[in-house]
Write a protein that holds these residues in place. Structure first.
Motif, short mmCIF file in Angstrom:
data_model
loop_
_atom_site.label_atom_id
_atom_site.label_comp_id
_atom_site.label_asym_id
_atom_site.label_seq_id
_atom_site.Cartn_x
_atom_site.Cartn_y
_atom_site.Cartn_z
N LEU C 54 39.65 34.14 40.73
CA LEU C 54 39.75 34.38 42.40
C LEU C 54 39.03 35.45 43.06
N VAL C 55 39.19 36.69 41.91
CA VAL C 55 38.66 37.91 42.49
C VAL C 55 37.15 37.71 42.76
N LEU C 56 36.55 37.11 41.47
CA LEU C 56 35.09 36.84 41.74
C LEU C 56 34.63 35.99 42.93
N GLY C 57 35.67 34.90 43.11
CA GLY C 57 35.30 34.20 44.13
C GLY C 57 35.30 34.89 45.70
N GLN C 58 36.42 35.75 45.85
CA GLN C 58 36.48 36.62 46.78
C GLN C 58 35.39 37.68 47.23
N SER C 59 34.95 38.16 45.82
CA SER C 59 33.90 39.22 46.10
C SER C 59 32.73 38.37 46.57
N PHE C 60 32.51 37.45 46.08
CA PHE C 60 31.20 36.77 46.66
C PHE C 60 31.24 36.63 48.24
N THR C 61 32.51 36.33 48.59
CA THR C 61 32.91 35.91 49.99
C THR C 61 32.96 37.51 50.91
N MET C 62 33.47 38.33 50.17
CA MET C 62 33.64 39.53 50.92
C MET C 62 32.16 40.20 50.96
N ILE C 63 31.26 40.21 50.08
CA ILE C 63 30.07 40.83 50.06
C ILE C 63 29.43 40.15 51.39
N THR C 64 29.54 38.99 51.87
CA THR C 64 28.85 38.54 53.02
C THR C 64 29.56 38.74 54.22
N ALA C 267 43.69 43.05 46.83
CA ALA C 267 43.72 44.55 46.14
C ALA C 267 42.77 44.91 45.21
N ALA C 268 42.68 43.99 44.28
CA ALA C 268 41.80 44.22 43.12
C ALA C 268 40.29 44.21 43.51
N ALA C 269 39.80 43.12 44.36
CA ALA C 269 38.57 43.43 45.13
C ALA C 269 38.15 44.69 45.54
N ALA C 286 34.35 44.99 40.86
CA ALA C 286 35.19 44.19 40.99
C ALA C 286 36.00 43.92 39.46
N LEU C 287 35.06 43.71 38.42
CA LEU C 287 35.59 43.46 37.49
C LEU C 287 36.54 44.85 36.79
N GLY C 288 35.94 45.93 37.13
CA GLY C 288 36.69 47.28 37.16
C GLY C 288 37.96 47.07 37.63
N GLY C 289 38.04 46.65 38.86
CA GLY C 289 39.44 46.73 39.93
C GLY C 289 40.32 45.60 39.32
N LEU C 290 39.52 44.47 38.54
CA LEU C 290 40.76 43.68 37.88
C LEU C 290 41.28 44.33 36.87
N SER C 306 60.78 49.56 35.64
CA SER C 306 61.12 48.20 36.61
C SER C 306 60.05 47.60 37.49
N PRO C 307 60.01 46.36 37.49
CA PRO C 307 59.03 45.64 38.16
C PRO C 307 59.06 46.06 39.55
N PHE C 308 59.99 46.60 40.20
CA PHE C 308 60.30 46.88 41.66
C PHE C 308 59.28 47.95 41.92
N TRP C 309 59.56 49.08 40.76
CA TRP C 309 58.69 50.16 40.93
C TRP C 309 56.89 49.79 41.05
N ILE C 310 56.77 48.97 39.95
CA ILE C 310 55.31 48.32 39.75
C ILE C 310 54.93 47.83 41.08
N GLU C 311 55.72 47.28 41.92
CA GLU C 311 55.21 46.45 43.06
C GLU C 311 54.95 47.86 44.07
N THR C 312 55.65 48.67 44.09
CA THR C 312 55.56 49.95 45.06
C THR C 312 54.51 50.52 44.53
N SER C 313 54.12 50.81 43.30
CA SER C 313 53.00 51.59 42.99
C SER C 313 51.77 50.83 43.62
N ARG C 314 51.69 49.52 43.25
CA ARG C 314 50.39 49.01 43.61
C ARG C 314 50.03 49.12 45.02
N GLY C 315 51.10 49.01 45.76
CA GLY C 315 50.75 49.51 47.10
C GLY C 315 50.25 50.84 47.27
#
Lengths: 345, 362, 356
Positions: C54-64, C267-269, C286-290, C306-315
């Motif tokens: 999905l990140v790959l597909g998104q990268s294609f569209t985002m570049i345009t 986010a990954a893209a 993009a692969l690096g982001g993934l 805790s997965p809750f902390w993981i969510e926050t750190s992602r943000g």
């Protein structure tokens, strides 16, 4: 009828198309769904519309400046969880909500969460305008952070039992009409009036249409955009207060999916995603439409799985109409810098 | 430029370190509901230490208690338990199962987020020689070493019985309107609770059951109640989960002006499955009437069967009786998804709502 | 001499993501023996393979300069379509039990169709792509629920599962095996191939041109609408491949498969350097982001955060990434301004473009 008159006529219909759709649907449901027009049910529709409505006002304001706010639902989650946490005791049964035990006065708590929302909106606004960060991603990240903190504070638990004083906004009634409905209606009327009559309203639209031209005219786009996000944050916390009062229950998943609905309602109501165009009144119509459909579907024996698709189709339809509108109006001038675009549009 | 870059890299690496350090200090604070085992040494190094990997689907209400029950029973045997939370995400759970397998635990115990999707993890665990157990829900389409669950079908039936008794008393015959607030119908838990309920109701054709899906979402419980009870006269409401539903449904009824206590005219009979603290309190206060209480903390007794398995023993079909235990009599049956240990549920009514044996009262 | 150092720094700066990936690997490996086990490391891309496509597909569209929020539902729909066709009636399918080959062709067909529709809606009807793809996300997810039996459909032929869940080779270790998943190799290969396509072909150059400056691209004679439509078709194909990976890994498809992936995809893209404004970033980044996303998820989870902390750190990481992006934009803007100043005899070029 000459071309000019025909254009005007079509323009009027298109501008108010949403109200037309609303009337048609309402009549259809009134006829085909039993008890649809009972006083209780009509109030229910307005009740559904109230929390969504408050959030949509915030989203519409931000949209008019040409930006997005994805963080509002995160603030709904955090404000409800934080409020509960401050007000209730730690549970004695393992696996139930662990409040802080602080048992703060509900009025104080209301004050705290409203300040929190305002502050969060302000910070987001600053990040976007001063540091030139992309609005879409900043608010997305903010949402992750806000909801994440809500999950941490609540530890994934469902928290129940908010005090009566707190619940007043969401749960009480005056003369048989829920307070939240009255307040929401007042907000819509008030904000709509303000945007149409005041300098701020003009500023909002000017900045959304063309930030550089607006700057040249003496407006301050950065300040306007920041203010828009601040209002959005405040309204999100306000909506959280309302929602908690109605459910008397807080869980960190509250508010999920509302961002899509607020954007959809705004767009259906004529707010343009490019910025500069739209009114809060139209967004209100969009909110009513979505609530109408939800309510009708609850009363009919329809699979809730169809709701998603129905909503999606309606949004597409509204977009088609929005795209057509531009054929009859002069296009708003939008600027895009040649080498670089610092906002996504 | 150079300065910015250096600062950025330093910040980035510092952030990583902080996150890793935060895990060690934050983990005890964040996971107050379950003790966290220290970074477990690979099982082969400490020959005697048994490590169990536990995967929770979420941690609110009953699930938190289930996890605690298992942890208590395991720690009583001197075992270590590593816990994770998938937060309703089947893929996240699959990742967590993979992590357990990498860690080389002795046995995996989980409440599957999705009863079919868990099978790919079961297969991998088997390949690695790790015993696999499920709680609260059986897998669909593959066999595990054992499943312990409440009899969800019985639970639905118990609630139905109580509602029919109430309706018969109210009208002189079994008739009326009942609102059924269904859980996520993709899970067999909701399917069974609905099945037990509706099969019993099928014998009473004059009782109309209106079913609304809520996917365990509080806001949906509220709007379904408001809409249906607001437009029809509902005699009784049956909730697939009273952990989520009790407070929300009562608030909605109050909004509609239809909240009456037991014994008052217009009282809406409330029944549900779980037996959560909220439901217990509501029964005592007279707002709610019945709960099919699951023997939540007792799911942990599966630890006994894990112990037997690790010693080479296989379970035996038949009844399991423990005098005085609420979950008794339980039955062990061999099915094509492995052994199932079905614990009895208790129908809680105003008479026995104060019993200390119920998990919602502890 | 100074110019060479600053050029080197530029290169490092542009590829900062790989520095972070390396840092992540080193830090988590040193903190946890489970993390550094060969099976776990090999599984980093395996766990996030579907997300990766999905990140790959998104990268294609985002570049345009466009994006697509419907891809998570596209994943779900293609996976469910295949599942229904493959699974026996007992296991939730339609009972057709087609061959894996037919199922895959079916999936790709559906994916391309979705991509076609998205592309047409955006280019022909000129609808704003944010709302169009949000609407599509809702419609497609609704379709998944409608066609599905309401519960999971599972147990597919091994050949179908091979890409998402299969093992390329096994090496016996002192305890157990080291298995190298097919998906890991597949993800790496497809990102590399995409990188080559976007960097070294005319089509790729056109993509970047459309993303950086739509009007200039049009003036240069590029058929921008066609490029955008092709890119959305590629995006649709990626959705189908992602569905294949997801269904293959879990050997099942649920109505919720893919749900909630939209935000990690963005986010990954972005973390991987693909700019939301278009025209910047590359597939390797993009692969690096993934990879970074997966490392954080896996590493923090193994460390029992805790997965809750993981969510926050992602943000927070996302905020950091977008701040970085903004800094880069400023740098490029300054550069282009300087270039323009040097070239122009009049002064700053007129920036305003009026559309009618």
């Amino acid at each position: 009828m000459n071309k000019g008159q025909k254009r005007d006529w079509v323009k009027i219909i298109l501008d108010n198309f949403i109200w037309l759709i609303l009337t048609v649907l309402f009549t259809y449901f009134a006829v085909n769904v039993p008890n649809f027009t009972s006083k209780t049910n009509l109030l229910n529709i307005l009740l559904h519309a109230s929390v969504l409505g408050v959030l949509t006002i915030g989203q519409a304001i931000v949209l008019m400046t040409g930006n997005f706010d994805l963080s509002a639902e995160g603030m709904v989650s955090l404000s409800t969880i934080l409020a509960m946490w401050l007000m209730i005791e730690p549970g004695s049964v393992v696996g139930t909500a662990q409040g802080s035990g602080l048992m703060l006065n509900p009025y104080l708590v209301i004050f705290i969460i409203l300040i929190l929302g305002t502050l969060s909106g302000y910070i987001i606004g600053v990040l976007i305008t001063r540091l030139n960060m992309n609005g879409f991603i900043v608010t997305l990240a903010a949402q992750l952070v806000l909801r994440g903190v809500a999950m941490i504070v609540s530890n994934g638990q469902i928290m129940t039992g908010s005090p009566k004083a707190f619940n007043w906004l969401g749960g009480a009634k005056i003369y048989g009409i829920p307070v939240s409905v009255i307040v929401t209606l007042l907000l819509f009327v008030g904000v709509n009036y303000m945007l149409n009559q005041s300098k701020f309203g003009r500023e909002l639209r000017a900045v959304g249409a063309n930030p550089d031209a607006a700057q040249a005219s003496g407006f301050n786009p950065k300040r306007t955009i920041t203010l828009a996000y601040t209002i959005g944050g405040f309204l999100a916390a306000f909506a959280g207060w309302m929602l908690l009062g109605r459910l008397e229950t807080a869980v960190s998943s509250l508010g999920s999916g509302m961002t899509l609905e607020t954007v959809a309602a705004s767009v259906i109501g004529g707010v343009s995603l490019k910025g500069g165009i739209g009114s809060v009144g139209g967004a209100f119509a969009g909110v009513l439409l979505l609530s109408l459909i939800d309510n009708a579907l609850n009363l009919m024996s329809v699979d809730s799985f169809w709701v998603e698709s129905v909503r999606g189709f309606i949004i597409l339809l509204a977009l088609l109409i929005e795209a057509q509108k531009f054929r009859y109006k002069p296009k708003v001038v939008h600027e895009k810098e040649p080498a670089v675009a610092s906002d996504c549009k | 430029m150079k300065k910015n870059l250096t600062i950025l890299s330093v910040i980035a690496i510092a952030a990583m370190l902080l996150a890793a350090c935060a895990s060690n200090t934050a983990a005890p604070a964040a996971e107050e509901a379950a003790p966290v085992a220290e970074e477990a040494a690979p099982a082969e190094e400490a020959a005697a230490a048994v490590v169990i990997g536990y995967g929770a689907p979420e941690l609110s209400g009953a699930q938190g208690q289930i996890m605690q029950g298992l942890v208590d029973h395991s720690e009583a045997k001197g075992w270590e338990v590593v816990t994770t939370n998938a937060d309703f995400d089947a893929e996240a759970q699959a990742n967590q199962m993979d992590d357990f397998i990498s860690m080389g635990v002795n046995a995996i115990v989980t409440v599957p987020v999705d009863s079919q999707a868990i099978c790919s993890s079961v297969a991998k665990a088997k390949e690695a020689g790790i015993a696999f157990y499920t709680i609260d829900r059986a897998p669909i389409g593959c066999a595990v070493d054992m499943t312990v669950q409440s009899d969800n079908y019985l639970a639905g039936k118990q609630s139905a019985e109580a509602i029919v008794a109430f309706l018969t008393e109210k009208y002189g015959e079994a008739k009326g309107t009942v609102l059924e607030l269904q859980g996520d119908l993709g899970q067999n838990v909701a399917q069974l609770r609905g099945g037990g309920f509706n099969d019993y109701m099928a014998d009473y054709p004059n009782v109309e059951v209106i079913s609304k899906p809520t996917e365990w979402d509080a806001a949906k419980f509220s709007s379904a109640t408001l809409d249906v009870a607001g437009s029809t006269d509902v005699d009784a409401i049956y909730m697939h989960s009273d952990s989520v539903g009790t407070t929300v449904v009562l608030a909605a009824l109050e909004q509609l002006g239809k909240k009456f206590a037991r014994g008052e005219e217009g009282h809406v009979f409330l029944a549900g499955v779980d037996g959560s603290p909220d439901a217990m309190q509501a029964i005592r206060d007279g707002w709610s009437d019945q709960a099919s209480s699951q023997p939540i903390p007792d799911f942990g007794i599966i630890a006994d069967w894990i112990e037997k398995k690790l010693a080479g023993e296989e379970p035996v079909e038949g009844e399991v009786i423990q005098e005085g235990a609420l979950w008794s009599p339980a039955t062990i049956v061999m099915t094509d998804t492995g052994y199932q240990l079905n614990l009895a549920t208790t129908s809680v009514t105003p008479d026995n709502a104060d019993s200390a044996a119920l998990w919602g009262n502890n | 001499m100074k110019k060479n150092t600053s050029k080197l720094l530029d290169v490092i700066f542009e590829n900062l993501i790989w520095l972070l990936v390396a840092a992540g690997l080193i830090i988590f490996s040193s903190l946890s023996s489970s993390f550094r086990s060969p099976n776990n490391l090999a599984s980093l891309l395996y766990r996030s393979a579907a997300l990766g496509l999905l990140v790959l597909g998104q990268s294609f569209t985002m570049i345009t300069g466009n994006f697509d929020l419907s891809s998570e539902s596209g994943l779900g729909l293609t996976a469910m379509v295949a599942a229904l066709a493959l699974a026996s009636a007992d296991n939730g399918g339609l009972g057709w039990e087609v061959s894996p080959f037919v199922a895959i062709v079916l999936m790709i067909g559906v994916g391309l169709l979705i991509g076609l529709i998205n592309g047409l809606l955006i280019t022909r009807l000129k609808m704003n792509n944010l709302i169009v793809t949000i609407a599509m996300q809702m419609i497609l997810r609704g379709l998944v629920y409608i066609i599905s039996p309401g519960s999971t459909a599972s147990f597919f032929p091994k050949a179908f599962d091979w890409l998402g869940g299969g093992t390329l080779f096994k090496i016996p270790l002192e305890r157990g095996f080291f298995s190298f998943p097919v998906a890991t190799l597949f993800v790496i290969l497809i990102f590399v191939v995409s990188h080559i396509i976007t960097r070294y072909t005319q089509f790729g150059r056109n993509m970047y041109a459309v993303g950086s400056n739509l009007t200039a691209a049009k003036d240069a004679g590029i058929d921008t609408d066609k490029i955008v439509r092709i890119v959305y078709l590629i995006d649709g194909l990626c959705m189908a491949l992602a569905g294949l990976l997801a269904a293959g890994r879990l050997d099942s498809a649920t109505p919720r498969t893919g749900a909630g992936l939209t935000f990690p995809v963005q986010a990954a893209a972005v973390i991987g350097g693909i700019s939301m404004a278009g025209g910047r970033g590359n597939m390797i980044g993009a692969l690096g982001g993934l990879m970074l996303w997966s490392i954080l998820d896996n590493g923090l989870s193994i460390m029992k955060v805790s997965p809750f902390w993981i969510e926050t750190s992602r943000g927070l990481i996302l905020l950091f990434a977008v701040w970085l992006d903004a800094v880069k934009v400023k740098k490029v803007h300054q550069r282009s301004l300087i270039d323009i100043l040097l070239q122009s005899t009049i002064g700053l070029k007129d920036k305003t473009i009026v559309k009618n």
